[in-house]
Design a protein around this motif. Sequence first.
Motif, short mmCIF file in Angstrom:
data_model
loop_
_atom_site.label_atom_id
_atom_site.label_comp_id
_atom_site.label_asym_id
_atom_site.label_seq_id
_atom_site.Cartn_x
_atom_site.Cartn_y
_atom_site.Cartn_z
N ALA A 109 4.09 19.77 8.76
CA ALA A 109 4.55 19.10 10.20
C ALA A 109 3.30 18.66 10.23
N SER A 110 1.87 19.26 10.63
CA SER A 110 0.98 18.73 10.54
C SER A 110 -0.29 17.90 8.92
N TRP A 111 -0.57 16.51 9.77
CA TRP A 111 -1.63 16.07 8.76
C TRP A 111 -2.45 15.40 8.91
N GLY A 112 -3.42 15.20 8.48
CA GLY A 112 -5.26 14.80 8.52
C GLY A 112 -4.43 13.10 8.74
N ARG A 113 -4.95 12.61 9.08
CA ARG A 113 -5.84 11.14 8.90
C ARG A 113 -5.92 10.37 7.38
N GLY A 114 -7.04 11.63 6.71
CA GLY A 114 -7.11 11.27 5.41
C GLY A 114 -8.72 10.59 5.20
N THR A 115 -8.93 11.50 4.12
CA THR A 115 -10.30 11.22 3.94
C THR A 115 -10.58 10.42 2.32
N GLN A 116 -11.64 9.14 2.61
CA GLN A 116 -11.71 8.68 1.01
C GLN A 116 -11.61 9.19 -0.17
N VAL A 117 -11.71 9.02 -1.53
CA VAL A 117 -12.92 9.75 -2.42
C VAL A 117 -12.55 8.98 -3.71
N THR A 118 -14.08 7.48 -4.04
CA THR A 118 -13.96 6.90 -5.13
C THR A 118 -14.83 7.68 -6.11
N VAL A 119 -13.88 7.61 -7.30
CA VAL A 119 -14.95 8.43 -8.37
C VAL A 119 -15.52 7.01 -9.40
N SER A 120 -16.31 6.48 -9.65
CA SER A 120 -16.94 4.96 -9.77
C SER A 120 -17.62 4.92 -10.11
N SER A 121 -18.35 4.34 -11.76
CA SER A 121 -20.01 3.88 -11.88
C SER A 121 -20.76 2.18 -10.90
#
Length: 121
Positions: A109-121
């Motif tokens: 029922a309870s969620w955070g807003r998220g954090t972006q993870v980007t894996v790139s060279s």
Amino acid sequence: QVQLVESGGGLVQPGGSLRLSCAASGFTLVDRAIAWFRQAPGKEAEGVSCISAGGTVFEYLDSVKGRFTISRDNAKNTVYLQMNTLEPEDTATYYCATDLKRTCGGSYASWGRGTQVTVSS
């Protein structure tokens, strides 16, 4: 106010590591299961891992087994997701979630807003 806040995301090169944090405020995580999900652009959200109130770990994605580790620090009211050997396919927004239950599974029922993870060279 009950709140989950994710942090620790960012841009990392393939093979790198990140540690995500999920901090709770307004309530204690000690009696709750906490799960990590992720959603890549254009794809459905998928469960990554979950840790029960008793510390039992469930890993839902074969692609991250051996690379991602979930853990909890009840004293800090925080759950972590250590991510090693990151791959471009791990690029996504990562969310933590919880509910009024000690065990993993079902809906949250309870969620955070998220954090972006980007894996790139």
